[in-house]
Design an enzyme around this catalytic site. Structure first.
Site, PDB file in Angstrom:
ATOM      1  CG  ASP A 118     -17.034 -24.525 -13.121  1.00  0.00           C
ATOM      2  OD1 ASP A 118     -18.045 -24.270 -13.237  1.00  0.00           O
ATOM      3  OD2 ASP A 118     -15.955 -24.807 -13.809  1.00  0.00           O
ATOM      4  N   GLY A 119     -19.574 -22.051 -11.754  1.00  0.00           N
ATOM      5  CA  GLY A 119     -20.432 -21.126 -12.058  1.00  0.00           C
ATOM      6  C   GLY A 119     -20.218 -21.427 -13.786  1.00  0.00           C
ATOM      7  CD  GLU A 120     -16.640 -23.793 -16.500  1.00  0.00           C
ATOM      8  OE1 GLU A 120     -16.952 -24.835 -17.359  1.00  0.00           O
ATOM      9  OE2 GLU A 120     -15.153 -22.979 -17.188  1.00  0.00           O
ATOM     10  NE  ARG A 157     -28.152   1.257 -23.185  1.00  0.00           N
ATOM     11  CZ  ARG A 157     -28.246   1.119 -21.606  1.00  0.00           C
ATOM     12  NH1 ARG A 157     -28.692   2.512 -21.209  1.00  0.00           N
ATOM     13  NH2 ARG A 157     -27.960   0.878 -20.557  1.00  0.00           N
ATOM     14  CE  LYS A 183     -29.425  11.996 -24.470  1.00  0.00           C
ATOM     15  NZ  LYS A 183     -29.806  10.357 -23.948  1.00  0.00           N
TER      16      LYS A 183
END
Length: 353
Positions: free
Chosen positions: A68-70, A127, A224
């Site tokens: 199931d992607g877990e 970041r 910048k």
């Protein structure tokens, strides 16, 4: 040589047998060898394999995916009473890497590990180190607190975007520098007549450090401005410093879309720079980064394998990848044997200790 269990030599059951051609073999004291284990997540297996080669060890991957992607985590051997070192990178797919690392830490903690050190070759969300506008999180702090709350004793990173992130949590957080492996490679391309440049004002301390290592006093900055509403879009303002008819080393910490670097390189070339090479420890090469670099004055990119690079990067003649495996291996050995990490810093002559 027979395979050895993680952290234990199968020949003596007491001490690791290191390859004789590595620095690590002289750094790990006998009495510490038996009580540590190294495991890795799925983000940068080639780096883990290099570290395993130096240690003459097997470093197992402790993660896989459920249908199931877990994320599923299982440490393959007992780590009870051992110091556990978890090797991970925050890219690609940083959200998956975050939960995967947290689960590995929790698994090691519940398996009665003595002490858990998380080694991030690239720290995810670094970041986002401050609240720069209203209603935004400090994501790097959330990351660090998550690791600590799950049971990590120590965090070890390579070239944090902002060193103040080490203060987000109590306890040891060691930040090492890829200059340990990059400076010797840079010296193959430049001498002490080089001008070391930064693509933004915030990178001046980094530029000063590299200038000192390369024994040059000439630096330049391409300041910048960045509109936070436009994501990674930045505008270079000009060049501070003399680069006319000089070779330039442009130093940054992260290459993402390469927009900042390319704009800085164009400004430097317009100001008369003879040649421009780039050194940056973390290279994501997002979007059209490689195309942007190919169409710029940049002649070479020197980076590391803190992030697993795709074949198109490894085969690109403009990019040279230097391994940080010796740096991480030495760090593991020094932490394990309670020795100072200061010895991994390059001295003022640009030599490794």
């Amino acid at each position: 040589m027979p395979e050895r269990k993680i952290g234990i030599c199968p020949q003596t059951e007491l001490t690791c047998t290191f390859r004789k051609d590595t620095r690590a073999c002289r750094e790990l004291d006998f009495e510490y060898c038996k009580d540590f284990a190294v495991i890795t997540g799925s983000a940068n297996k080639p780096l883990a394999q290099e570290i395993a080669y130096i240690l003459d060890a097997i470093i197992p991957t402790a993660t896989n995916m459920f249908p199931d992607g877990e994320t599923n985590v299982k440490i393959p051997e007992s780590v009870r009473g051992k110091n556990v070192y978890i090797i991970q990178s925050g890219q690609p797919n940083p959200n998956d890497r975050v939960i995967e690392t947290a689960l590995m830490v929790d698994a090691a903690d519940r398996a009665s590990a003595k002490e858990i050190t998380v080694i991030f070759s690239y720290f995810p969300y670094s970041r986002k180190d401050r609240k720069d506008e209203s209603r935004v999180p400090i994501s790097a702090a959330v990351m660090a607190k998550t690791l600590k709350n799950c049971g990590a004793k120590r965090i070890l990173t390579i070239d944090l975007h902002a060193e103040q992130e080490q203060g987000f949590v109590d306890g040891p957080w060691d930040n090492l520098y890829s200059s340990y492996v990059l400076i010797p490679k840079i010296k193959e391309y430049v001498d002490n007549s080089v001008v070391v440049a930064s693509p933004d004002a915030g990178g001046v301390p980094r530029v000063n450090f590299y200038a000192k290592m390369l024994r040059t006093t000439d630096i330049a900055v391409v300041p910048k401005i960045r509109n936070p509403q436009e994501g990674n879009v930045a505008t270079s303002l000009g060049v501070l410093g003399n680069v006319k008819d000089r070779n330039v080393l442009l130093v940054d910490d992260i290459i993402d879309s390469a927009g900042t670097l390319v704009k800085a390189a164009v400004k430097l070339k317009t100001a008369g720079a003879r040649s421009i090479i780039v050194a940056a420890p973390h290279a994501l090469f997002s979007g059209k980064a490689l195309e942007n670099i190919a169409n710029s004055p940049i002649e070479k990119i020197l980076t590391t394998n803190s992030i697993e690079q795709k074949e198109k990067v490894l085969e690109n003649p403009l990019v040279e990848v230097v391994s940080i495996a010796p740096l991480i291996t030495s760090a593991i050995c020094r932490v394990q044997s309670a020795r100072s990490l200061d010895q991994l810093i390059i001295d003022t002559n640009g030599k490794n200790h």
